[in-house]
Enzyme design. Sequence first.
Site, PDB file in Angstrom:
ATOM      1  N   ASP A  37       0.878  -1.178   0.000  1.00 36.62           N
ATOM      2  CA  ASP A  37       0.000   0.000   0.000  1.00 36.62           C
ATOM      3  C   ASP A  37       0.911   1.222   0.000  1.00 36.62           C
ATOM      4  OD1 ASP A  37      -3.260   0.246   1.061  1.00 36.62           O
ATOM      5  OD2 ASP A  37      -2.053   2.077   0.970  1.00 36.62           O
ATOM      6  N   ASN A  90      -6.013  -4.619  -5.975  1.00 40.09           N
ATOM      7  CA  ASN A  90      -7.196  -4.041  -5.332  1.00 40.09           C
ATOM      8  C   ASN A  90      -7.074  -2.542  -5.060  1.00 40.09           C
ATOM      9  OD1 ASN A  90      -9.550  -4.172  -3.253  1.00 40.09           O
ATOM     10  ND2 ASN A  90      -7.774  -3.493  -2.052  1.00 40.09           N
ATOM     11  N   TYR A 156     -14.403   7.025 -12.773  1.00 41.79           N
ATOM     12  CA  TYR A 156     -14.353   5.795 -11.971  1.00 41.79           C
ATOM     13  C   TYR A 156     -14.985   4.630 -12.744  1.00 41.79           C
ATOM     14  CZ  TYR A 156     -14.894   2.735  -7.888  1.00 41.79           C
ATOM     15  OH  TYR A 156     -14.839   1.672  -6.997  1.00 41.79           O
ATOM     16  N   LYS A 160     -13.228   1.172 -14.191  1.00 43.73           N
ATOM     17  CA  LYS A 160     -13.646  -0.164 -13.747  1.00 43.73           C
ATOM     18  C   LYS A 160     -14.189  -1.002 -14.924  1.00 43.73           C
ATOM     19  CE  LYS A 160     -12.605   0.382  -9.334  1.00 43.73           C
ATOM     20  NZ  LYS A 160     -11.526  -0.376  -8.691  1.00 43.73           N
ATOM     21  N   ILE A 189     -19.827  -1.283  -0.155  1.00 37.85           N
ATOM     22  CA  ILE A 189     -19.183  -2.009   0.940  1.00 37.85           C
ATOM     23  C   ILE A 189     -18.761  -1.027   2.028  1.00 37.85           C
ATOM     24  CG2 ILE A 189     -17.361  -3.679   1.503  1.00 37.85           C
ATOM     25  CD1 ILE A 189     -19.329  -4.615  -0.729  1.00 37.85           C
ATOM     26  N   THR A 191     -16.500   0.528   4.002  1.00 39.54           N
ATOM     27  CA  THR A 191     -15.049   0.760   4.113  1.00 39.54           C
ATOM     28  C   THR A 191     -14.826   2.268   4.254  1.00 39.54           C
ATOM     29  OG1 THR A 191     -14.647   1.163   1.773  1.00 39.54           O
ATOM     30  CG2 THR A 191     -14.624  -1.152   2.476  1.00 39.54           C
TER      31      THR A 191
HETATM   32  P1  NAD Z   1     -10.195   2.067   0.949  1.00 36.09           P
HETATM   33  O1  NAD Z   1     -10.000   3.489   0.624  1.00 36.09           O
HETATM   34  O2  NAD Z   1     -10.698   1.662   2.287  1.00 36.09           O
HETATM   35  O3  NAD Z   1      -8.834   1.275   0.686  1.00 36.09           O
HETATM   36  C1  NAD Z   1      -8.099   1.486  -0.494  1.00 36.09           C
HETATM   37  C2  NAD Z   1      -6.627   1.311  -0.207  1.00 36.09           C
HETATM   38  O4  NAD Z   1      -5.921   1.528  -1.435  1.00 36.09           O
HETATM   39  C3  NAD Z   1      -6.094   2.331   0.811  1.00 36.09           C
HETATM   40  O5  NAD Z   1      -5.336   1.667   1.804  1.00 36.09           O
HETATM   41  C4  NAD Z   1      -5.218   3.246  -0.020  1.00 36.09           C
HETATM   42  O6  NAD Z   1      -4.077   3.755   0.686  1.00 36.09           O
HETATM   43  C5  NAD Z   1      -4.786   2.309  -1.138  1.00 36.09           C
HETATM   44  N1  NAD Z   1      -4.364   3.045  -2.321  1.00 36.09           N
HETATM   45  C6  NAD Z   1      -5.004   4.065  -2.948  1.00 36.09           C
HETATM   46  N2  NAD Z   1      -4.258   4.508  -3.972  1.00 36.09           N
HETATM   47  C7  NAD Z   1      -3.134   3.754  -3.979  1.00 36.09           C
HETATM   48  C8  NAD Z   1      -1.978   3.747  -4.807  1.00 36.09           C
HETATM   49  N3  NAD Z   1      -1.809   4.625  -5.796  1.00 36.09           N
HETATM   50  N4  NAD Z   1      -1.028   2.817  -4.561  1.00 36.09           N
HETATM   51  C9  NAD Z   1      -1.164   1.952  -3.541  1.00 36.09           C
HETATM   52  N5  NAD Z   1      -2.222   1.927  -2.718  1.00 36.09           N
HETATM   53  C10 NAD Z   1      -3.202   2.827  -2.946  1.00 36.09           C
HETATM   54  O7  NAD Z   1     -11.157   1.513  -0.194  1.00 36.09           O
HETATM   55  P2  NAD Z   1     -11.925   0.104  -0.383  1.00 36.09           P
HETATM   56  O8  NAD Z   1     -13.368   0.407  -0.310  1.00 36.09           O
HETATM   57  O9  NAD Z   1     -11.341  -0.972   0.439  1.00 36.09           O
HETATM   58  O10 NAD Z   1     -11.598  -0.122  -1.925  1.00 36.09           O
HETATM   59  C11 NAD Z   1     -10.758  -1.146  -2.398  1.00 36.09           C
HETATM   60  C12 NAD Z   1     -11.068  -1.382  -3.849  1.00 36.09           C
HETATM   61  O11 NAD Z   1     -12.437  -1.771  -3.981  1.00 36.09           O
HETATM   62  C13 NAD Z   1     -10.900  -0.180  -4.752  1.00 36.09           C
HETATM   63  O12 NAD Z   1     -10.345  -0.586  -5.986  1.00 36.09           O
HETATM   64  C14 NAD Z   1     -12.315   0.308  -4.955  1.00 36.09           C
HETATM   65  O13 NAD Z   1     -12.459   1.024  -6.169  1.00 36.09           O
HETATM   66  C15 NAD Z   1     -13.055  -0.990  -4.950  1.00 36.09           C
HETATM   67  N6  NAD Z   1     -14.492  -0.891  -4.664  1.00 36.09           N
HETATM   68  C16 NAD Z   1     -14.930  -0.456  -3.456  1.00 36.09           C
HETATM   69  C17 NAD Z   1     -16.294  -0.398  -3.202  1.00 36.09           C
HETATM   70  C18 NAD Z   1     -16.865   0.060  -1.881  1.00 36.09           C
HETATM   71  O14 NAD Z   1     -18.103   0.192  -1.790  1.00 36.09           O
HETATM   72  N7  NAD Z   1     -16.083   0.288  -0.856  1.00 36.09           N
HETATM   73  C19 NAD Z   1     -17.205  -0.776  -4.212  1.00 36.09           C
HETATM   74  C20 NAD Z   1     -16.722  -1.221  -5.424  1.00 36.09           C
HETATM   75  C21 NAD Z   1     -15.352  -1.288  -5.645  1.00 36.09           C
END
Ligand code: NAD
Length: 248
Positions: A37, A90, A156, A160, A189, A191
């Site tokens: 990360d 991810n 976004y 995706k 989700i 988060t």
């Molecule tokens: P989050 O923000 O809780 O965690 C994302 C993590 O990615 C963070 O720790 C951040 O530091 C890291 N990150 C961001 N940019 C980065 C980079 N350039 N290099 C390395 N690390 C980086 O988000 P989340 O909800 O856990 O999301 C994780 C994935 O799931 C993402 O790809 C997001 O698009 C996808 N997603 C999330 C949801 C949701 O509802 N939470 C829905 C669909 C998809």
Amino acid sequence: MRRFTGRVAFITGAASGIGRATALAFAKEGARVAITDRAEAALDRLRTEIEAEGGEAIAIRCDVSVPEEVEAAVARTVARFGRLDCAFNNAGVENEAAPVHAIALDAWDRILTINLRGTFLCMKHELAQMLRQGGGVVVNTASGAGIRGVAGGASYAASKHALIGLTKSAALDYAKANIRVNAVLPGNIATPMMDRFTGGDIQKAIDLEPVGRLGKPEEIAEAVLWMCSDLGAFVTGAAISVDGGWSL
Ligand code: NAD
């Protein structure tokens, strides 16, 4: 015998949310995990947590938008653990809501650079290692926004949607090489990303979900582990929704 004993998992965006839950799940199932990360302090806390539960982890600071850091992260993982069986790409970021005509070019580039180019960069190095060792599994985090439009979320959703095309094409590239490539499509989700996205008004996101609740990061982790396990051996090029019906 746990599901991933003897295997090595590499996870990006592991410091928070879905990545964190998946890293913990892999470690609990016996995998040695490379957690990566750009948020270093949270990553170190996760490594300590995994080790306290008897797991084995290496924490690697890596920004997926920086090619040299991605190459070095995969190389360090292989140097430490000898191989790379499961890669969970991810790391991702959400956009600031804006209709297409109002999206600034640098805001567009930031989303595409992290979400799409970052995943491509990871795959490039992970797949080269998987070819060398004779197999592996990649899972990319797309989104329900990879198969539907999102008002105010064009960058976004475009990133995706593109990830799913990348996933399917790579699945074909490596189908005969014992390498599977799939995507997981989370719904809404609970988060930190969701907290930022809703500005704290979580009910807004709950109202989008046919099942009437947000998903848990652990529910995404379970789908990722299944795809990476031998139970998912016939699954490649799939884009699997885990979204409470949001994308229907
Ligand atoms: P989050 O923000 O809780 O965690 C994302 C993590 O990615 C963070 O720790 C951040 O530091 C890291 N990150 C961001 N940019 C980065 C980079 N350039 N290099 C390395 N690390 C980086 O988000 P989340 O909800 O856990 O999301 C994780 C994935 O799931 C993402 O790809 C997001 O698009 C996808 N997603 C999330 C949801 C949701 O509802 N939470 C829905 C669909 C998809």
